[in-house]
Design an enzyme around this catalytic site. Sequence first.
Site, mmCIF file in Angstrom:
data_model
loop_
_atom_site.group_PDB
_atom_site.id
_atom_site.type_symbol
_atom_site.label_atom_id
_atom_site.label_comp_id
_atom_site.label_asym_id
_atom_site.label_seq_id
_atom_site.Cartn_x
_atom_site.Cartn_y
_atom_site.Cartn_z
ATOM 1 N N SER A 172 38.465 43.420 37.262
ATOM 2 C CA SER A 172 38.887 44.448 38.339
ATOM 3 C C SER A 172 38.887 45.490 37.801
ATOM 4 O O SER A 172 39.422 45.902 36.681
ATOM 5 C CB SER A 172 40.061 43.797 39.165
ATOM 6 O OG SER A 172 40.515 44.906 39.994
ATOM 7 N N TYR A 185 48.968 40.871 39.768
ATOM 8 C CA TYR A 185 47.407 40.544 39.746
ATOM 9 C C TYR A 185 46.774 41.618 38.731
ATOM 10 O O TYR A 185 45.829 40.980 38.109
ATOM 11 C CB TYR A 185 47.049 40.967 41.075
ATOM 12 C CG TYR A 185 45.404 41.036 41.443
ATOM 13 C CD1 TYR A 185 44.679 40.082 41.598
ATOM 14 C CD2 TYR A 185 44.744 42.433 41.210
ATOM 15 C CE1 TYR A 185 43.488 40.330 41.782
ATOM 16 C CE2 TYR A 185 43.433 42.175 41.823
ATOM 17 C CZ TYR A 185 42.659 41.162 41.666
ATOM 18 O OH TYR A 185 41.522 41.287 42.155
HETATM 19 P P1 NAD Z 1 37.213 35.860 47.924
HETATM 20 O O1 NAD Z 1 38.425 35.323 48.672
HETATM 21 O O2 NAD Z 1 36.116 35.751 48.723
HETATM 22 O O3 NAD Z 1 37.005 34.948 46.935
HETATM 23 C C1 NAD Z 1 38.003 34.110 46.058
HETATM 24 C C2 NAD Z 1 37.876 32.946 46.114
HETATM 25 O O4 NAD Z 1 38.730 32.007 44.873
HETATM 26 C C3 NAD Z 1 38.276 32.023 47.193
HETATM 27 O O5 NAD Z 1 37.436 31.759 48.159
HETATM 28 C C4 NAD Z 1 38.513 30.610 46.703
HETATM 29 O O6 NAD Z 1 37.432 29.876 46.758
HETATM 30 C C5 NAD Z 1 38.836 31.037 45.531
HETATM 31 N N1 NAD Z 1 40.291 30.607 44.965
HETATM 32 C C6 NAD Z 1 41.335 31.109 44.974
HETATM 33 N N2 NAD Z 1 42.273 30.456 44.380
HETATM 34 C C7 NAD Z 1 41.706 29.253 44.075
HETATM 35 C C8 NAD Z 1 42.228 28.119 43.458
HETATM 36 N N3 NAD Z 1 43.411 28.134 43.092
HETATM 37 N N4 NAD Z 1 41.372 27.037 42.859
HETATM 38 C C9 NAD Z 1 40.059 27.168 43.349
HETATM 39 N N5 NAD Z 1 39.456 28.555 43.957
HETATM 40 C C10 NAD Z 1 40.401 29.315 44.241
HETATM 41 O O7 NAD Z 1 37.370 37.222 47.438
HETATM 42 P P2 NAD Z 1 36.519 38.062 46.486
HETATM 43 O O8 NAD Z 1 36.859 39.393 46.525
HETATM 44 O O9 NAD Z 1 35.026 37.650 46.418
HETATM 45 O O10 NAD Z 1 37.161 37.432 45.081
HETATM 46 C C11 NAD Z 1 36.496 37.040 43.821
HETATM 47 C C12 NAD Z 1 37.077 37.601 42.650
HETATM 48 O O11 NAD Z 1 36.414 39.063 42.805
HETATM 49 C C13 NAD Z 1 38.297 37.540 42.371
HETATM 50 O O12 NAD Z 1 38.743 37.081 41.023
HETATM 51 C C14 NAD Z 1 39.114 38.951 42.564
HETATM 52 O O13 NAD Z 1 40.229 39.006 42.074
HETATM 53 C C15 NAD Z 1 37.693 39.705 42.216
HETATM 54 N N6 NAD Z 1 37.815 41.043 42.561
HETATM 55 C C16 NAD Z 1 37.734 41.394 43.938
HETATM 56 C C17 NAD Z 1 37.814 42.738 44.302
HETATM 57 C C18 NAD Z 1 37.432 43.081 45.694
HETATM 58 O O14 NAD Z 1 37.709 44.393 46.134
HETATM 59 N N7 NAD Z 1 37.251 42.076 46.730
HETATM 60 C C19 NAD Z 1 37.806 43.791 43.421
HETATM 61 C C20 NAD Z 1 38.064 43.471 42.210
HETATM 62 C C21 NAD Z 1 38.099 42.133 41.668
#
Ligand code: NAD
Length: 280
Positions: A172, A185
């Site tokens: 991130s 986080y």
């Molecule tokens: P999202 O909520 O769509 O995806 C996260 C997914 O993680 C969930 O759908 C779930 O299936 C899975 N998950 C969470 N806890 C879990 C567990 N204990 N066991 C199995 N699966 C689990 O959100 P996203 O934004 O697409 O997140 C995906 C990745 O991107 C994450 O690692 C997040 O930290 C990272 N990220 C997101 C952003 C943003 O702005 N959305 C920015 C930087 C990084």
Amino acid sequence: MNQDNPPQKSPGKELDMNPKPISVDPDYREIKKLLGKVAIVTGGDSGIGKATAILFAKEGAKISIVYNESDEDAEETKKTIEKLGVDCILIKGDVGNKDFCDDAISKTVDKFKALDIVVNNAGEQHSKENIEEISEEQLIKTFRTNIFSMFFMTQAALKYLKPGSSIINTASVVAYQGREQLIDYSSTKGAIVSFTRSLSQNLAKKGIRVNAVAPGPIWTPLVYSTFPQDKLKDFGKDTPLGRPGQPYEVATGFLFLASSDSSYITGQTIHINGGHPVNG
Ligand code: NAD
């Protein structure tokens, strides 16, 4: 996003979001870059993972999706992938649990007889104003989900990965910039960058590449369900591009790192963040 009408919060399901994230670029033209490959994508039911799973499927890879809660999101993503004529399996459970990760890899290989690409993308975040508000339970769970899981999945996958295989971890922008309400986080995301660098050095001799994608503000359930309502309307506006990214705009970074287009790249992080300059 419609700024006059900020969206109502949902419990973390993509299907409840308004507006919905955009998972697929309608103008994308696939050329089967991943034909014959098998990919496992954690958190592949929604957001960035969903867009990545669909893009990999368009490029010909068979897909195993690991998710924890939303059966509806997972089923919808599976249906989208199957409509492309590609096999997809869903595996539900907690990536913070080592036995579950062993099982998820075994189920994937039992079904598809191979494993070539591991996308460690599942993550959770819980916004807190002060460090004193971060409970021990939250601290441990966030570390288990976000970084311990990457150790567990990689340990289980290594038996099957071969030269040419690729591991891609979701970091991130907050690993580089910090974020005052996401101390736990952002610490896991910093650990993911170091994990990626160290693991890449360790696995280079096996011909397995390890890289990361560091997204900036991307419109997904993670953000929608955990950010304070009053902050959602301005989400992503502080980037040079002045808007949040959509999941499909991040998925192309994963595809580049998964395919042989990046055959001389390992231990690196691609920054897909709307233009924030970051070091490393
Ligand atoms: P999202 O909520 O769509 O995806 C996260 C997914 O993680 C969930 O759908 C779930 O299936 C899975 N998950 C969470 N806890 C879990 C567990 N204990 N066991 C199995 N699966 C689990 O959100 P996203 O934004 O697409 O997140 C995906 C990745 O991107 C994450 O690692 C997040 O930290 C990272 N990220 C997101 C952003 C943003 O702005 N959305 C920015 C930087 C990084």
